[in-house]
Design an enzyme around this catalytic site. Sequence first.
Site, short mmCIF file in Angstrom:
data_model
loop_
_atom_site.label_atom_id
_atom_site.label_comp_id
_atom_site.label_asym_id
_atom_site.label_seq_id
_atom_site.Cartn_x
_atom_site.Cartn_y
_atom_site.Cartn_z
N TYR A 5 0.83 -1.20 0.00
CA TYR A 5 0.00 0.00 0.00
C TYR A 5 0.87 1.25 0.00
CZ TYR A 5 1.02 0.45 5.01
OH TYR A 5 1.67 0.58 6.22
N CYS A 6 0.25 2.37 -0.40
CA CYS A 6 0.91 3.67 -0.38
C CYS A 6 -0.17 4.73 -0.18
CB CYS A 6 1.71 3.91 -1.66
SG CYS A 6 0.72 3.81 -3.17
N THR A 7 0.17 6.00 -0.34
CA THR A 7 -0.77 7.08 -0.02
C THR A 7 -2.02 7.05 -0.90
OG1 THR A 7 1.11 8.46 0.62
CG2 THR A 7 -1.00 9.56 0.33
N GLY A 20 -2.02 5.18 -4.16
CA GLY A 20 -2.04 4.03 -5.05
C GLY A 20 -0.98 4.01 -6.12
N ILE A 26 -4.12 4.57 0.95
CA ILE A 26 -4.54 4.91 2.32
C ILE A 26 -5.68 5.92 2.29
CG2 ILE A 26 -3.78 5.81 4.55
CD1 ILE A 26 -0.87 5.11 3.56
#
Length: 311
Positions: free
Chosen positions: A185-187, A189, A214
Amino acid sequence: MTDTSTQQATSPFLVAALYHFVSVPHFENLRAPLQQLCEDNGVKGTLLLAHEGINGTIAGPDAGIATVLGHLRAMPEFARLEHKESRASKMPFVRMKVKLKKEIVTMGVENIDPNKIVGTYVAPQDWNALISDPDTIVIDTRNDYETAIGIFKGAVDPNTKTFREFPDWVKNNTGLHNKPKIAMYCTGGIRCEKATAFMKEQGFDEVYHLKGGILKYLEEVPQEESLWEGACFVFDERVSVEHGLKEGDHKLCHACRNPITAEEITSEKYEEGVSCSHCYDSRTEEDRLRYRQRQLQIALAKKRGQKHIGT
């Protein structure tokens, strides 16, 4: 008044985070018209254009954001462009910048194309089940200053300074093969698009990533059901957001760009615009003198009712 209209009244600026991987051979020609359109509609922020697509975050009045997004989606390349919305109580950007880049998110690995190979998307509503599975390794693909203020429960933090370090981190961690599933995952996508593509090319089979990142998770998953711990760093003057995408309490150290908490502001090493506990020991007195002079100019500009370009 509805909750939506109340939020709009108290947080008048709409923030749109967007990205789209697509081949754009003529991307250089898009910069000037897009820059002008944003300026004409009161929109500020940063948009990156490259052969591989578009990435960025912009903010402005609702009508201005709608005009810019409509302009982009009128182009065949960006017809399927998706974006995520949140709100800000004040304009979170100083100026508008449309930049031409080699990559819209810099990993530094040749021939990684998320349009050809990518991990399996997982909706926010299904994310908890995946990362709670004992057969899953959860990896945060963000950088250390971002993970410092928030992370998913049980996630592995690579402690990278930049996304360029991520490929080597993967290659040096043979333990990642110990479980069959990799969840990333990241901020918003975009980093996971390239990270999962890279993992697939490295021979990992079951690779998943959080669709919308997120931000989408914090928007859609109720706090009482959440496995997110802390706040989410964002790349604008809000610094962080929390569940429901409400503005967080973090400030930004303008000397090192690290997010800082209310407690860290009370540290003897903190001086607004000059230093904080993250950077004090790595800066010289000459550095701090230069930062103090800049901070003085910021204060003078504020007194004149202007915004200093360095903030």
